[in-house]
Write an enzyme that holds these catalytic residues in place. Structure first.
Site, PDB file in Angstrom:
ATOM      1  N   ASP A  91       8.183 159.229  46.459  1.00  0.00           N
ATOM      2  CA  ASP A  91       8.381 158.000  45.694  1.00  0.00           C
ATOM      3  C   ASP A  91       7.589 156.888  46.377  1.00  0.00           C
ATOM      4  O   ASP A  91       6.948 157.105  47.391  1.00  0.00           O
ATOM      5  CB  ASP A  91       9.862 157.665  45.566  1.00  0.00           C
ATOM      6  CG  ASP A  91      10.549 157.491  46.908  1.00  0.00           C
ATOM      7  OD1 ASP A  91      11.789 157.373  46.908  1.00  0.00           O
ATOM      8  OD2 ASP A  91       9.870 157.481  47.946  1.00  0.00           O
ATOM      9  N   SER A  92       7.656 155.686  45.838  1.00  0.00           N
ATOM     10  CA  SER A  92       6.749 154.637  46.310  1.00  0.00           C
ATOM     11  C   SER A  92       7.270 153.874  47.513  1.00  0.00           C
ATOM     12  O   SER A  92       6.529 153.163  48.164  1.00  0.00           O
ATOM     13  CB  SER A  92       6.505 153.634  45.180  1.00  0.00           C
ATOM     14  OG  SER A  92       7.742 152.970  44.888  1.00  0.00           O
ATOM     15  N   GLY A  93       8.552 154.003  47.785  1.00  0.00           N
ATOM     16  CA  GLY A  93       9.161 153.212  48.859  1.00  0.00           C
ATOM     17  C   GLY A  93       9.839 151.969  48.335  1.00  0.00           C
ATOM     18  O   GLY A  93      10.650 151.364  49.028  1.00  0.00           O
ATOM     19  N   GLY A  94       9.542 151.611  47.138  1.00  0.00           N
ATOM     20  CA  GLY A  94      10.068 150.363  46.589  1.00  0.00           C
ATOM     21  C   GLY A  94      11.571 150.358  46.417  1.00  0.00           C
ATOM     22  O   GLY A  94      12.247 149.405  46.782  1.00  0.00           O
ATOM     23  N   PHE A  95      12.101 151.450  45.893  1.00  0.00           N
ATOM     24  CA  PHE A  95      13.531 151.463  45.605  1.00  0.00           C
ATOM     25  C   PHE A  95      14.372 151.281  46.855  1.00  0.00           C
ATOM     26  O   PHE A  95      15.318 150.498  46.869  1.00  0.00           O
ATOM     27  CB  PHE A  95      13.928 152.752  44.883  1.00  0.00           C
ATOM     28  CG  PHE A  95      15.402 152.828  44.603  1.00  0.00           C
ATOM     29  CD1 PHE A  95      16.222 153.640  45.362  1.00  0.00           C
ATOM     30  CD2 PHE A  95      15.969 152.044  43.602  1.00  0.00           C
ATOM     31  CE1 PHE A  95      17.595 153.687  45.119  1.00  0.00           C
ATOM     32  CE2 PHE A  95      17.333 152.082  43.352  1.00  0.00           C
ATOM     33  CZ  PHE A  95      18.143 152.898  44.113  1.00  0.00           C
ATOM     34  N   ASP A 145       6.673 150.176  41.777  1.00  0.00           N
ATOM     35  CA  ASP A 145       7.129 149.438  40.601  1.00  0.00           C
ATOM     36  C   ASP A 145       8.041 148.306  41.042  1.00  0.00           C
ATOM     37  O   ASP A 145       8.611 148.338  42.119  1.00  0.00           O
ATOM     38  CB  ASP A 145       7.872 150.369  39.628  1.00  0.00           C
ATOM     39  CG  ASP A 145       8.978 151.182  40.298  1.00  0.00           C
ATOM     40  OD1 ASP A 145       9.843 151.709  39.567  1.00  0.00           O
ATOM     41  OD2 ASP A 145       8.964 151.318  41.544  1.00  0.00           O
ATOM     42  N   GLN A 188       9.507 150.641  33.233  1.00  0.00           N
ATOM     43  CA  GLN A 188      10.620 149.715  33.489  1.00  0.00           C
ATOM     44  C   GLN A 188      10.926 148.929  32.215  1.00  0.00           C
ATOM     45  O   GLN A 188      10.366 149.233  31.159  1.00  0.00           O
ATOM     46  CB  GLN A 188      10.281 148.788  34.660  1.00  0.00           C
ATOM     47  CG  GLN A 188      10.125 149.491  36.003  1.00  0.00           C
ATOM     48  CD  GLN A 188      11.441 150.085  36.503  1.00  0.00           C
ATOM     49  OE1 GLN A 188      12.529 149.739  36.018  1.00  0.00           O
ATOM     50  NE2 GLN A 188      11.344 150.988  37.456  1.00  0.00           N
ATOM     51  N   GLY A 215      14.475 152.758  36.766  1.00  0.00           N
ATOM     52  CA  GLY A 215      15.430 151.675  36.582  1.00  0.00           C
ATOM     53  C   GLY A 215      16.748 152.085  35.991  1.00  0.00           C
ATOM     54  O   GLY A 215      17.588 151.245  35.666  1.00  0.00           O
ATOM     55  N   ASP A 265      15.610 164.054  39.800  1.00  0.00           N
ATOM     56  CA  ASP A 265      15.895 164.117  41.235  1.00  0.00           C
ATOM     57  C   ASP A 265      17.199 163.379  41.471  1.00  0.00           C
ATOM     58  O   ASP A 265      17.504 162.426  40.750  1.00  0.00           O
ATOM     59  CB  ASP A 265      14.803 163.431  42.064  1.00  0.00           C
ATOM     60  CG  ASP A 265      15.001 161.916  42.134  1.00  0.00           C
ATOM     61  OD1 ASP A 265      14.603 161.219  41.168  1.00  0.00           O
ATOM     62  OD2 ASP A 265      15.640 161.446  43.103  1.00  0.00           O
ATOM     63  N   CYS A 303      28.781 182.621  40.056  1.00  0.00           N
ATOM     64  CA  CYS A 303      27.565 182.206  40.769  1.00  0.00           C
ATOM     65  C   CYS A 303      27.051 183.332  41.666  1.00  0.00           C
ATOM     66  O   CYS A 303      27.835 183.973  42.370  1.00  0.00           O
ATOM     67  CB  CYS A 303      27.855 180.966  41.610  1.00  0.00           C
ATOM     68  SG  CYS A 303      26.416 180.360  42.532  1.00  0.00           S
ATOM     69  N   CYS A 305      24.905 183.005  44.227  1.00  0.00           N
ATOM     70  CA  CYS A 305      24.285 182.514  45.449  1.00  0.00           C
ATOM     71  C   CYS A 305      24.902 183.168  46.692  1.00  0.00           C
ATOM     72  O   CYS A 305      26.001 183.733  46.635  1.00  0.00           O
ATOM     73  CB  CYS A 305      24.362 180.991  45.536  1.00  0.00           C
ATOM     74  SG  CYS A 305      25.891 180.317  46.256  1.00  0.00           S
ATOM     75  N   CYS A 308      28.526 182.061  47.463  1.00  0.00           N
ATOM     76  CA  CYS A 308      29.556 182.618  46.583  1.00  0.00           C
ATOM     77  C   CYS A 308      29.687 184.125  46.742  1.00  0.00           C
ATOM     78  O   CYS A 308      30.753 184.690  46.520  1.00  0.00           O
ATOM     79  CB  CYS A 308      29.277 182.238  45.131  1.00  0.00           C
ATOM     80  SG  CYS A 308      29.530 180.460  44.841  1.00  0.00           S
ATOM     81  N   HIS A 333      25.196 175.999  48.100  1.00  0.00           N
ATOM     82  CA  HIS A 333      25.708 176.368  46.781  1.00  0.00           C
ATOM     83  C   HIS A 333      25.344 175.318  45.734  1.00  0.00           C
ATOM     84  O   HIS A 333      24.903 175.661  44.624  1.00  0.00           O
ATOM     85  CB  HIS A 333      27.223 176.554  46.800  1.00  0.00           C
ATOM     86  CG  HIS A 333      27.803 176.544  45.412  1.00  0.00           C
ATOM     87  ND1 HIS A 333      27.780 177.635  44.565  1.00  0.00           N
ATOM     88  CD2 HIS A 333      28.344 175.534  44.686  1.00  0.00           C
ATOM     89  CE1 HIS A 333      28.289 177.307  43.399  1.00  0.00           C
ATOM     90  NE2 HIS A 333      28.656 176.043  43.439  1.00  0.00           N
TER      91      HIS A 333
END
Lengths: 392, 364
Positions: A91-95, A145, A188, A215, A265, A303, A305, A308, A333
């Site tokens: 990501d850009s680092g902005g958030f 952004d 945005q 956003g 994400d 499941c 995995c 499980c 899990h």
């Protein structure tokens, strides 16, 4: 452009695709675990491959602090550094700067903030964000952004939307590795359809390799959330990936996929694991609960995995909040669960049984038929008949 | 007896053997990682099998507190509960109670202590310790011993040694599924140690441990006690030096004829950012690691050394649990792969007694 996006199947707005990136050919819809600072807490990269992880998100802000983008570059890029042979997105680092740092201030130049290391004032510009991301070397990088929370109102939202468009031009100009890294722009505009529309059209004009819907996932009501996603997916190009940032809950992912989004994400699966909560078809299972103390069933009997197949609820109950092993096993899990959900979304669309999958998913989560109204409204727009799952 | 011990090779006092237990056929000398409370911190049981772990130690004291031996029994025993198909050993609970609990008091009945859960007075007797261990179901269980630190002196050591012998008689067992080992006590006094060894050997137990060491005594005294005990214990039964330890100590004790070891050291030191390497230790926190692209140990074949650099692990240690996890994995792999200058004098002396010529390794 350093990607190929090929739609393999559809159901109305939903699509299953192959997204071919420099390091890996991914199948969408897909969920990206968040490997904040060069690691997914609790899992080795072997284990991530085992559970079918295709692409991981790294947070530029955290990586720039530790171990720094210069060191990562010196050591051959983030893939090599963290031993992840598949795809990466930064990501850009902005958030983070806006959400983590109280003294952050946004101007046309960039985001000014107080360095958490030594308190000195620092400036993150669109150019600097892209330079850092160029050094880190991810397959997909995000434009800086001007992000505002959807819970605020007023002229700030419009200012931020236009600035986002101006900053994307600066990001494009600063991007030194367009043949190896794909720069995505972020839509945005808050909850305002007019602003969102202007932003979408502005970004589409710039002909970027992919687009994110930003956003959201910040506390807005669900009804507004899905409407913004629906509007954006309707207006963004068909032949490019669409990434809803910060999403999220399995239910949200199913709805957004029905509306035509491809990538997601969220820290939720791993973070909730560290609080002793497992993701299951019915919703969540709280391993700390006393009822788990002698429950010999696996977390989820359906499941496949490693957790499980090998461990009981009783055992994990005994560990959670007392031993890091509990978080580790639950993280494993939970990520498997999210990645399996992604695989199921992809295959059900390709195999022409997407509506059946959606109904099955909703029936397990809402056995009494009390599907939330926002979901019903969204599925209506997506053209998916879920009446069999709804009691009203 | 629920084990077979077959010596496959020797060099003077050192021996390599197959120790066949109910759940697994182990090869000795062997190191047991400590899975204190039903888990080895940071590793799944899949990973433990990957690195070749044969047997894990569980601490009875910790398990009795959480999740309790009754629950473990109800759920089918510790193997099933923690999903470990290979061998398990539980200690008696005595050591923790003496080392962790300030108000522990030892009498002929047993160890009285204040419960850490609710502060009420509790008594751990030899009978109770064995009952708890019977419920947990490990392949090897330990008799409750009256253990005193080697750093103290006086009549307490003799008292503790004789009491250890009396307590071993009070230990009942599940003899066809679980092997009860006795523990040799006696401090650093060769006379007391000899009485204790002979007393335990008379009781014809499946195996024997050398206890009361690894507690701060000087290394010269340490190896001499081990040497004395291994010389006097039966040839055809396993010998377990409790609480050992450092790779060097394990090599020396193996040369002197011991077979089994346990210690929290590899995993605990991992959590402080320290890796075990052939040269000794590597401190990943050190600034020199910041851009070192080599693996922890270029000669190591473990998953961590094959996939991660020192620079990456440096970045994680003390900041992300992943650092501890990866170092624990490597350190246990290292311990499970062994055995196989400046050599300290105590090592030279011990190797002399062991009949192993290390002159090529010593500069003096």
């Amino acid at each position: 452009m350093a990607l190929r996006f090929e739609v393999l199947g559809r159901f109305n707005r939903a699509r299953a695709a192959q997204l071919t990136l420099p390091h890996f050919a991914c199948q969408t819809p897909l969920f990206m675990p968040v490997g904040t600072q060069g690691t997914i807490k609790g899992l080795t990269t072997d284990q991530l491959e085992e559970i079918g992880c295709q692409i991981i998100l790294g947070n530029t802000y955290h990586l720039a602090l530790r171990p720094t983008s210069e060191l990562i570059d010196e050591l051959g890029g983030l893939h090599k550094f963290m031993n992840w042979p598949r795809a990466l997105l930064t990501d850009s680092g902005g958030f983070q700067m806006v959400s983590l740092l109280h003294l952050a201030d946004i101007t046309e130049k960039g985001v000014t903030f107080q360095s958490p290391v030594d308190g000195k004032p620092m400036l993150l510009t669109p150019e600097e964000s892209i330079q850092i991301q160029n050094r880190i070397g991810a397959d997909i990088i995000m434009a800086l952004d001007d992000v505002v929370r959807t819970t605020i109102t007023g002229p700030r939202i419009e200012e931020a939307m236009y600035r986002t468009l101006r900053w994307v031009d600066r990001c494009i100009a600063a991007h030194k590795r367009p043949h190896e890294q794909n720069l995505f722009g972020i839509v945005q505009g808050g909850l305002d359809p007019v602003l969102r529309d202007i932003c979408v059209r502005g970004l589409v004009d710039r002909n970027l390799p992919g687009y994110a819907i930003g956003g959201l996932a910040g506390g807005e009501d669900k009804d507004s959330f899905w409407r913004v996603v629906a509007q954006c997916t309707a207006a963004l190009p068909e032949d490019k990936p669409r990434y809803v940032m910060g999403v999220g809950y399995p239910l949200d992912i199913v709805v957004c996929s029905a509306l035509g989004a491809d990538m997601y994400d969220c820290v939720y699966p791993t973070r909730t694991a560290r609080f002793g909560t497992a993701l299951v078809p019915e919703g969540v299972l709280k391993l700390k609960h006393n009822a788990m103390v002698n429950d010999t069933r696996p977390i989820d009997p359906t499941c496949a995995c490693m957790v499980c197949k090998n461990y009981t609820r009783a055992y994990i109950h005994c560990l959670v909040t007392k031993d890091a092993m509990g978080s580790q096993l639950l993280s494993y899990h939970n990520l498997y669960y999210m990645l399996q959900l992604s695989r199921n979304l992809h295959s059900s669309i390709v195999e022409g049984r997407f509506p059946e999958f959606v109904c099955d998913f909703l029936q397990k989560m809402f056995p009494k038929g009390d599907v939330p109204e926002w979901v019903c409204n969204a599925m209506d727009v997506a053209g998916i008949d879920i009446s069999s799952c709804c009691s009203s």
